[in-house]
Design a protein around this motif. Sequence first.
Motif, PDB file in Angstrom:
ATOM      1  N   CYS A 293      62.092  88.556  79.550  1.00 33.25           N
ATOM      2  CA  CYS A 293      63.532  88.307  79.529  1.00 33.25           C
ATOM      3  C   CYS A 293      63.796  87.050  78.698  1.00 33.25           C
ATOM      4  O   CYS A 293      62.905  86.214  78.523  1.00 33.25           O
ATOM      5  N   ASN A 294      65.002  86.924  78.168  1.00 30.00           N
ATOM      6  CA  ASN A 294      65.398  85.765  77.362  1.00 30.00           C
ATOM      7  C   ASN A 294      66.289  84.854  78.200  1.00 30.00           C
ATOM      8  O   ASN A 294      67.214  85.327  78.874  1.00 30.00           O
ATOM      9  N   ILE A 295      66.017  83.546  78.137  1.00 30.45           N
ATOM     10  CA  ILE A 295      66.770  82.570  78.925  1.00 30.45           C
ATOM     11  C   ILE A 295      67.272  81.478  77.989  1.00 30.45           C
ATOM     12  O   ILE A 295      66.479  80.784  77.347  1.00 30.45           O
ATOM     13  N   ASP A 296      68.610  81.320  77.899  1.00 30.47           N
ATOM     14  CA  ASP A 296      69.165  80.332  76.960  1.00 30.47           C
ATOM     15  C   ASP A 296      70.000  79.246  77.630  1.00 30.47           C
ATOM     16  O   ASP A 296      70.617  78.421  76.952  1.00 30.47           O
ATOM     17  N   ASP A 297      70.061  79.271  78.968  1.00 30.88           N
ATOM     18  CA  ASP A 297      70.924  78.296  79.643  1.00 30.88           C
ATOM     19  C   ASP A 297      70.260  77.725  80.886  1.00 30.88           C
ATOM     20  O   ASP A 297      70.852  77.654  81.949  1.00 30.88           O
ATOM     21  N   SER A 298      68.993  77.322  80.735  1.00 35.71           N
ATOM     22  CA  SER A 298      68.251  76.790  81.883  1.00 35.71           C
ATOM     23  C   SER A 298      67.521  75.522  81.462  1.00 35.71           C
ATOM     24  O   SER A 298      67.115  75.369  80.307  1.00 35.71           O
ATOM     25  N   SER A 299      67.348  74.613  82.406  1.00 35.71           N
ATOM     26  CA  SER A 299      66.665  73.353  82.123  1.00 35.71           C
ATOM     27  C   SER A 299      65.153  73.544  82.143  1.00 35.71           C
ATOM     28  O   SER A 299      64.639  74.521  82.701  1.00 35.71           O
ATOM     29  N   GLY A 300      64.443  72.590  81.549  1.00 37.72           N
ATOM     30  CA  GLY A 300      62.992  72.631  81.544  1.00 37.72           C
ATOM     31  C   GLY A 300      62.414  72.581  82.943  1.00 37.72           C
ATOM     32  O   GLY A 300      61.392  73.216  83.230  1.00 37.72           O
ATOM     33  N   GLU A 301      63.067  71.805  83.823  1.00 36.46           N
ATOM     34  CA  GLU A 301      62.582  71.718  85.207  1.00 36.46           C
ATOM     35  C   GLU A 301      62.619  73.076  85.896  1.00 36.46           C
ATOM     36  O   GLU A 301      61.672  73.472  86.592  1.00 36.46           O
ATOM     37  N   LEU A 302      63.728  73.816  85.708  1.00 36.82           N
ATOM     38  CA  LEU A 302      63.858  75.129  86.344  1.00 36.82           C
ATOM     39  C   LEU A 302      62.865  76.126  85.766  1.00 36.82           C
ATOM     40  O   LEU A 302      62.297  76.947  86.495  1.00 36.82           O
ATOM     41  N   LEU A 303      62.631  76.038  84.447  1.00 31.14           N
ATOM     42  CA  LEU A 303      61.676  76.945  83.829  1.00 31.14           C
ATOM     43  C   LEU A 303      60.257  76.670  84.321  1.00 31.14           C
ATOM     44  O   LEU A 303      59.476  77.593  84.563  1.00 31.14           O
ATOM     45  N   GLY A 304      59.914  75.394  84.470  1.00 32.99           N
ATOM     46  CA  GLY A 304      58.591  75.034  84.983  1.00 32.99           C
ATOM     47  C   GLY A 304      58.401  75.504  86.414  1.00 32.99           C
ATOM     48  O   GLY A 304      57.338  76.025  86.779  1.00 32.99           O
ATOM     49  N   TYR A 305      59.441  75.332  87.221  1.00 34.81           N
ATOM     50  CA  TYR A 305      59.366  75.769  88.627  1.00 34.81           C
ATOM     51  C   TYR A 305      59.210  77.281  88.712  1.00 34.81           C
ATOM     52  O   TYR A 305      58.431  77.797  89.522  1.00 34.81           O
ATOM     53  N   LEU A 306      59.953  78.012  87.857  1.00 38.78           N
ATOM     54  CA  LEU A 306      59.859  79.468  87.839  1.00 38.78           C
ATOM     55  C   LEU A 306      58.442  79.919  87.512  1.00 38.78           C
ATOM     56  O   LEU A 306      57.900  80.836  88.152  1.00 38.78           O
TER      57      LEU A 306
ATOM     58  N   GLY B  70      59.547  80.110  72.181  1.00 37.80           N
ATOM     59  CA  GLY B  70      60.845  79.731  71.643  1.00 37.80           C
ATOM     60  C   GLY B  70      61.429  80.841  70.774  1.00 37.80           C
ATOM     61  O   GLY B  70      60.734  81.390  69.917  1.00 37.80           O
ATOM     62  N   VAL B  71      62.689  81.199  70.998  1.00 39.89           N
ATOM     63  CA  VAL B  71      63.363  82.249  70.228  1.00 39.89           C
ATOM     64  C   VAL B  71      64.799  81.814  69.923  1.00 39.89           C
ATOM     65  O   VAL B  71      65.312  80.856  70.517  1.00 39.89           O
TER      66      VAL B  71
ATOM     67  N   ARG C  21      71.735  80.675  69.240  1.00 36.49           N
ATOM     68  CA  ARG C  21      71.377  79.787  70.348  1.00 36.49           C
ATOM     69  C   ARG C  21      69.856  79.726  70.510  1.00 36.49           C
ATOM     70  O   ARG C  21      69.198  80.757  70.636  1.00 36.49           O
ATOM     71  N   PRO C  22      69.275  78.523  70.523  1.00 34.17           N
ATOM     72  CA  PRO C  22      67.845  78.420  70.829  1.00 34.17           C
ATOM     73  C   PRO C  22      67.615  78.768  72.300  1.00 34.17           C
ATOM     74  O   PRO C  22      68.409  78.409  73.172  1.00 34.17           O
TER      75      PRO C  22
END
Length: 449
Positions: free
Chosen positions: A309-322, A338-339, A345-346
């Motif tokens: 899935c693509n995620i463009d509106d999340s913080s690094g902390e949330l991505l690490g926790y996920l 990175g896409v 939008r990055p």
Amino acid sequence: MNSLYLDLKSGISGDMFVAAMLDLGADQKLVESVLSSINLEGFSVAVSRVTKANLDMCDFKVKLTVDNHDSDMDYLFPQAHRHLDHEHHDEEHSHLHEHEHEHEHEHAHGHEHSHEHHHDHRNLKDVIAIINKSTASVNAKRLAEKIFTIIAKAEAKAHGKAIEDVHFHEVGALDSIADILAAAVCIDSLNIDKVYCSALAEGYGEINCCHGVLSIPVPAVCNILADNKIPMRQTDTFGELITPTGAAIVAALNPTFAPLPQCVMLKTGYGAGKRAYVKPSFVRAILFKADNKEESALYSNDEIIKIECNIDDSSGELLGYLAEKLQQAGAFDVSYTGVFMKKNRPAYELKVICAPDKLLSLSKIILNESTSIGLRYIPMKRIILKREIFDYESKLGQIKVKRCTLPDELGGNVFTYPEYESLKALAENRHLTLKETDAIIRGELYAKR
């Protein structure tokens, strides 16, 4: 150890499952001995051969002093005669007569006193005490207790009561105790370590039971299927094809719901149903071993799932926790790439590799813990090299290393690597940089290939 495939396109009940397992070669004498050891009066069991759908099948029957009408079509479906093919009654009787020359193995349990009532109400604690008094193995007892607990939870939910407050004769009934304990003993007897299963098939209509007339599937079955994420499809057969006991057995075995994998079949067993539906009901069970003919002894070619899935509106902390949550839940690998998405939008593309049976649980984590509103997945094949981890005595000290071996078809080379955590500990202990330690160890391993 063996693997088991359950073909449940005609439904499942406790007696059908036990009969199928006995047909596969489960120890019948052990089943009879364990049932005798519970010292409950009012029932006996019989194992015989019958013919359904022109196939020879095993029949497992719990004979009760007091009839529970479980296969009495007039009692179960009093207003639905037009849906039922009563010719099957005559067919079944003729088959039983045809096989009269064969032995019907029956084992009686005590004297059938008039004070013994089939409809005694027992709670879960009472039933577990009965199981624990039996001579079944520890594994069989645990499985039987698990099956009963699943039914108890479903009944408690249906009646709006706490599990310990539910007194219900479905679980307390002698036939349910015999069916479930026999099922657990059979599974243990066959040394089954992996179970695959088709989707369960259910009928339609209404059925008469101790709670009155209920819609099919009955509430307990609905709860078991929902609580355990068991796939079900409704057929055009009028009647109940899935009983609570049958559904609970499937749930307790925690199968992989998928087609029969590539395998070598060892034996097929058929367990006959008792009810005379238009379409004969029976359980088909297949005992098999994985087919390794297309797999070298040095590697495994298996199936996995890739979730993206693509995620463009999340913080690094949330991505690490996920990523941590997914790894803890059994994902083989979690990565981000990175896409660029729409409107330039990055963003990050999440990729998760997992076993097929982890698809739903990991998808739940992704959709709850991230800001993604959807995902995609695809089945994939992978080649896994044979790997060994062992202790290696280097000039710097002992370290754990991994040896990976390619099969002959892929060149037959052998590669050996130091394990990271062990390498780091050795570097710290010797007061060297990680780079220096890695170079020394890899040099030694390369020289000793």
